[in-house]
Design a protein around this motif. Structure first.
Motif, PDB file in Angstrom:
ATOM      1  N   LEU A 459       0.840  -1.184   0.000  1.00  0.00           N
ATOM      2  CA  LEU A 459       0.000   0.000   0.000  1.00  0.00           C
ATOM      3  C   LEU A 459       0.877   1.237   0.000  1.00  0.00           C
ATOM      4  CD1 LEU A 459      -2.647  -1.070   2.679  1.00  0.00           C
ATOM      5  CD2 LEU A 459      -2.941  -1.077   0.192  1.00  0.00           C
ATOM      6  N   VAL A 460       0.330   2.337  -0.530  1.00  0.00           N
ATOM      7  CA  VAL A 460       1.107   3.577  -0.599  1.00  0.00           C
ATOM      8  C   VAL A 460       1.538   4.018   0.812  1.00  0.00           C
ATOM      9  CG1 VAL A 460       1.027   6.023  -1.227  1.00  0.00           C
ATOM     10  CG2 VAL A 460      -0.030   4.305  -2.722  1.00  0.00           C
ATOM     11  N   THR A 461       0.613   3.911   1.757  1.00  0.00           N
ATOM     12  CA  THR A 461       0.945   4.329   3.134  1.00  0.00           C
ATOM     13  C   THR A 461       2.041   3.445   3.721  1.00  0.00           C
ATOM     14  OG1 THR A 461      -0.889   2.957   3.911  1.00  0.00           O
ATOM     15  CG2 THR A 461      -1.332   5.310   3.613  1.00  0.00           C
ATOM     16  N   ASP A 462       1.970   2.143   3.448  1.00  0.00           N
ATOM     17  CA  ASP A 462       2.995   1.227   3.944  1.00  0.00           C
ATOM     18  C   ASP A 462       4.338   1.516   3.293  1.00  0.00           C
ATOM     19  OD1 ASP A 462       1.176   0.046   5.562  1.00  0.00           O
ATOM     20  OD2 ASP A 462       0.907  -1.765   4.364  1.00  0.00           O
ATOM     21  N   GLN A 463       4.296   1.825   1.977  1.00  0.00           N
ATOM     22  CA  GLN A 463       5.540   2.163   1.279  1.00  0.00           C
ATOM     23  C   GLN A 463       6.195   3.395   1.902  1.00  0.00           C
ATOM     24  OE1 GLN A 463       4.074   2.559  -2.768  1.00  0.00           O
ATOM     25  NE2 GLN A 463       5.126   0.669  -3.382  1.00  0.00           N
ATOM     26  N   GLU A 464       5.370   4.381   2.208  1.00  0.00           N
ATOM     27  CA  GLU A 464       5.902   5.609   2.804  1.00  0.00           C
ATOM     28  C   GLU A 464       6.497   5.344   4.183  1.00  0.00           C
ATOM     29  OE1 GLU A 464       2.591   8.227   2.818  1.00  0.00           O
ATOM     30  OE2 GLU A 464       2.758   8.770   0.687  1.00  0.00           O
ATOM     31  N   GLU A 465       5.784   4.530   4.982  1.00  0.00           N
ATOM     32  CA  GLU A 465       6.274   4.264   6.339  1.00  0.00           C
ATOM     33  C   GLU A 465       7.523   3.399   6.316  1.00  0.00           C
ATOM     34  OE1 GLU A 465       4.559   3.106  10.752  1.00  0.00           O
ATOM     35  OE2 GLU A 465       3.202   3.217   9.043  1.00  0.00           O
ATOM     36  N   LEU A 466       7.558   2.412   5.400  1.00  0.00           N
ATOM     37  CA  LEU A 466       8.758   1.586   5.263  1.00  0.00           C
ATOM     38  C   LEU A 466       9.956   2.433   4.853  1.00  0.00           C
ATOM     39  CD1 LEU A 466       7.382  -1.657   3.560  1.00  0.00           C
ATOM     40  CD2 LEU A 466       8.642  -1.558   5.709  1.00  0.00           C
ATOM     41  N   GLY A 467       9.715   3.355   3.932  1.00  0.00           N
ATOM     42  CA  GLY A 467      10.798   4.238   3.496  1.00  0.00           C
ATOM     43  C   GLY A 467      11.293   5.129   4.616  1.00  0.00           C
ATOM     44  N   LYS A 468      10.344   5.614   5.408  1.00  0.00           N
ATOM     45  CA  LYS A 468      10.711   6.458   6.554  1.00  0.00           C
ATOM     46  C   LYS A 468      11.527   5.664   7.563  1.00  0.00           C
ATOM     47  CE  LYS A 468       8.631   9.448  10.080  1.00  0.00           C
ATOM     48  NZ  LYS A 468       7.350   9.940  10.667  1.00  0.00           N
ATOM     49  N   CYS A 469      11.098   4.419   7.831  1.00  0.00           N
ATOM     50  CA  CYS A 469      11.836   3.562   8.762  1.00  0.00           C
ATOM     51  C   CYS A 469      13.246   3.287   8.262  1.00  0.00           C
ATOM     52  CB  CYS A 469      11.095   2.247   8.980  1.00  0.00           C
ATOM     53  SG  CYS A 469       9.553   2.386   9.905  1.00  0.00           S
ATOM     54  N   GLU A 470      13.351   3.003   6.962  1.00  0.00           N
ATOM     55  CA  GLU A 470      14.668   2.708   6.385  1.00  0.00           C
ATOM     56  C   GLU A 470      15.609   3.898   6.497  1.00  0.00           C
ATOM     57  OE1 GLU A 470      13.710   1.539   2.437  1.00  0.00           O
ATOM     58  OE2 GLU A 470      13.292  -0.559   2.962  1.00  0.00           O
ATOM     59  N   ARG A 471      15.067   5.101   6.269  1.00  0.00           N
ATOM     60  CA  ARG A 471      15.902   6.304   6.364  1.00  0.00           C
ATOM     61  C   ARG A 471      16.382   6.529   7.799  1.00  0.00           C
ATOM     62  NH1 ARG A 471      11.902   8.183   2.853  1.00  0.00           N
ATOM     63  NH2 ARG A 471      10.797   9.254   4.548  1.00  0.00           N
ATOM     64  N   ILE A 472      15.475   6.348   8.767  1.00  0.00           N
ATOM     65  CA  ILE A 472      15.834   6.579  10.170  1.00  0.00           C
ATOM     66  C   ILE A 472      16.842   5.550  10.663  1.00  0.00           C
ATOM     67  CG2 ILE A 472      14.935   6.604  12.535  1.00  0.00           C
ATOM     68  CD1 ILE A 472      12.354   7.760  11.443  1.00  0.00           C
ATOM     69  N   LEU A 473      16.746   4.319  10.155  1.00  0.00           N
ATOM     70  CA  LEU A 473      17.595   3.233  10.637  1.00  0.00           C
ATOM     71  C   LEU A 473      18.971   3.179   9.987  1.00  0.00           C
ATOM     72  CD1 LEU A 473      14.941   0.372  10.881  1.00  0.00           C
ATOM     73  CD2 LEU A 473      16.038   1.561  12.778  1.00  0.00           C
ATOM     74  N   LYS A 474      19.239   4.078   9.043  1.00  0.00           N
ATOM     75  CA  LYS A 474      20.561   4.093   8.398  1.00  0.00           C
ATOM     76  C   LYS A 474      21.662   4.331   9.437  1.00  0.00           C
ATOM     77  CE  LYS A 474      19.234   5.561   3.735  1.00  0.00           C
ATOM     78  NZ  LYS A 474      19.310   6.659   2.733  1.00  0.00           N
ATOM     79  N   GLN A 475      22.785   3.648   9.236  1.00  0.00           N
ATOM     80  CA  GLN A 475      23.889   3.729  10.201  1.00  0.00           C
ATOM     81  C   GLN A 475      24.882   4.821   9.790  1.00  0.00           C
ATOM     82  OE1 GLN A 475      24.002   1.912  13.108  1.00  0.00           O
ATOM     83  NE2 GLN A 475      21.933   1.383  12.451  1.00  0.00           N
ATOM     84  N   ASN A 476      24.535   6.049  10.109  1.00  0.00           N
ATOM     85  CA  ASN A 476      25.466   7.168   9.928  1.00  0.00           C
ATOM     86  C   ASN A 476      25.197   8.203  11.003  1.00  0.00           C
ATOM     87  OD1 ASN A 476      23.369   9.063   8.932  1.00  0.00           O
ATOM     88  ND2 ASN A 476      23.370   7.768   7.098  1.00  0.00           N
ATOM     89  N   LEU A 477      26.073   9.177  11.127  1.00  0.00           N
ATOM     90  CA  LEU A 477      25.988  10.146  12.213  1.00  0.00           C
ATOM     91  C   LEU A 477      24.713  10.964  12.167  1.00  0.00           C
ATOM     92  CD1 LEU A 477      27.306  11.514  14.641  1.00  0.00           C
ATOM     93  CD2 LEU A 477      28.501  13.052  13.051  1.00  0.00           C
ATOM     94  N   VAL A 478      24.308  11.393  10.955  1.00  0.00           N
ATOM     95  CA  VAL A 478      23.105  12.217  10.832  1.00  0.00           C
ATOM     96  C   VAL A 478      21.876  11.458  11.317  1.00  0.00           C
ATOM     97  CG1 VAL A 478      21.568  13.389   9.210  1.00  0.00           C
ATOM     98  CG2 VAL A 478      24.048  13.580   8.935  1.00  0.00           C
TER      99      VAL A 478
END
Length: 490
Positions: A459-478
């Motif tokens: 679903l579009v909403t799930d895609q957006e939330e998955l993308g948001k989770c992936e961005r937040i979980l990235k392993q970098n300082l920011v």
């Protein structure tokens, strides 16, 4: 509730970052648990609250020169430090006894030792005797009286766990007010400290016995037949710190650091008042105000923690304490400003005692909670041993404010404690988002299987939330910084 609804509720609890045990068997959040919370409060009232009256007795020792030929200010500081040290450090012993003999027998043993300690202290004529009675015996007793009841609350509360532990810890402030005033009156009426200490022993004995008879775990625990083999197994399990998880380490570092600042503030507030020209009576009033404010503040902190999240609340209030000490206490130079400071700081200074049990229970599985809580208390006990002596060492009579170094050190302990909580919050938020991310993937996989589709359709909403989770979980300082400040209830 149907099995399906139960499963959904359990998954929501687990997704919020609580332990698996809480998800599988959620506590009722009330009922007889409130009786246990009140009993726990009065057990702290009879231990740490009664111990707060030590300052009144100490004032008599000094003014009457009762131990003048033997005792120094460091002796009196070490005696009160011994109580704090042993009361926390012996937590694993108290919890092993609870598992082996049950909570009531464990508390009864502590009450017996405490009563002996106070009554024998009334007959002491030498400082080494006071070390044994008012230091060693009371320290041992406190561990057996207040540690086991604290662990009962986790079995009764989940979403209201912060409120319950806040109510429990409020007993220390309430006891500080009641016993300090009553002890002062008895000393003035009798002319010495002896009947005051006997009153402490007898009154705390009655209160503690009543509470011990009422308090219990939600689910009765099987008490094994005593054997040395069983004792050995319980001891090995209690000290199996290889299984200690990261949250326990973070909580222990935070609490053991801020307990130094907490002790420094309580030990020096009255002395600071007299150093700037106030009377000893005004100093005693400030201590009473601080205790009264703690009595109100600790349940309020628990309520706030249940609403905002327990880590969030601990972090905000730890930072607040540091700023209040740096900005307010160092500049408070009259009675009015110190009254305001005592009222405000008293509301939040006990954050460690009020919420550390709830933090531990939230983040540790049931079979490891006793071991983890013991680990936390051992570190806290070690750091409770020296603050009173440090306060005396840091005092500099050559400064216009002799306690300036003590105040700065006190504020730094809360600042360092906040750093440990920031690291802890990032870990917890990463865990919650990871659980959410995995849940979204699993849900969509299940939907695709039902639709017999080989291609995942999100679903579009799930895609957006998955993308948001992936961005937040990235392993970098920011992203690490983003996780620290991400507005999520933790």
């Amino acid at each position: 509730m149907s099995l399906a609804n139960t499963a959904i509720a359990d998954s929501k609890i687990h997704a919020q970052g609580y332990s698996q045990q809480d998800a599988e068997d959620p506590p009722p959040d009330g009922g007889y648990g409130w009786v246990c919370a009140i009993c726990s409060m009065f057990l702290l009232f009879s231990t740490w609250g009664a111990n707060s009256s030590y300052g009144v007795v100490l004032e008599y020792y000094i003014k009457s020169h009762y131990y003048a030929n033997e005792a120094t200010q460091y002796d009196y500081a070490l005696i009160v430090s011994m109580v704090g040290f042993l009361g926390q450090f012996l937590a694993p012993v108290a919890l092993i006894c609870t598992e082996m003999f049950g909570i009531r027998k464990t508390i009864f043993f502590g009450v017996l030792v405490q009563t002996l300690g106070y009554i024998l202290a009334s007959f002491c004529n030498h400082i080494w005797q006071l070390y044994i009675c008012q230091g060693l015996l009371l320290g041992i007793a406190f561990a057996f009286i207040f540690i086991p009841p604290t662990m009962t609350l986790s079995s009764w509360f989940l979403h209201k766990r912060g409120m319950a532990t806040g109510i429990s810890s409020a007993g220390a402030g309430l006891g500080g007010i009641v016993f300090s005033l009553s002890i002062d009156s008895i000393i003035k009426a009798s002319g010495d400290h002896k009947w005051a200490l006997r009153y402490l022993g007898l009154s705390t004995c009655v209160i503690s016995v009543i509470c011990a008879l009422l308090i219990r775990f939600r689910k009765p625990k099987d008490i094994p037949k005593f054997t040395f083999n069983e004792l050995n197994q319980k001891t090995i399990k209690m000290f199996n710190w290889k299984k200690i998880n990261l949250p326990t380490v973070y909580i222990a570092l935070w609490f053991s650091t801020i307990i130094i600042g907490y002790t420094l503030l309580l030990f020096t507030l009255s002395s600071y008042a007299t150093s700037i020209g106030l009377t000893s009576s005004q100093g005693s009033i400030l201590t009473a105000i601080l205790n009264a404010s703690q009595t109100v503040g600790r349940p309020c902190m628990g309520l706030l923690a249940d609403f905002l999240g327990r880590i969030n609340t601990c972090l905000l209030l730890t930072i607040s304490n540091s700023l209040m000490i740096f900005a307010f206490w160092t500049n408070a130079s009259n009675f009015t400003s110190l009254i305001i400071f005592s009222l405000i700081i008293g509301l939040t200074i006990g954050i460690g005692s009020a919420l550390s049990p709830a933090l531990c229970t939230d983040n540790v599985e049931a079979d490891l909670q006793n071991s983890s809580y013991s680990f936390i208390n051992i570190l806290v006990g070690i750091n409770s041993l020296f603050p009173a002596v440090v306060a005396l060492k840091l005092k500099d009579p050559d400064l216009s404010n002799p306690f300036f170094n003590t105040q700065i050190f006190c504020g730094c302990t809360f600042a360092v404690g906040a750093i440990f909580l920031i690291i802890f919050r990032e870990w917890k938020l990463r865990k919650i988002i990871t659980i959410r991310y995995d849940s979204l993937l699993n849900n969509n996989c299940n939907k695709n299987e039902k639709n017999n589709s080989s291609k995942k359709i999100l679903l579009v909403t799930d895609q957006e939330e998955l993308g948001k989770c992936e961005r937040i979980l990235k392993q970098n300082l920011v992203c690490y910084i983003v996780r620290i400040f991400h507005p999520l209830k933790t």
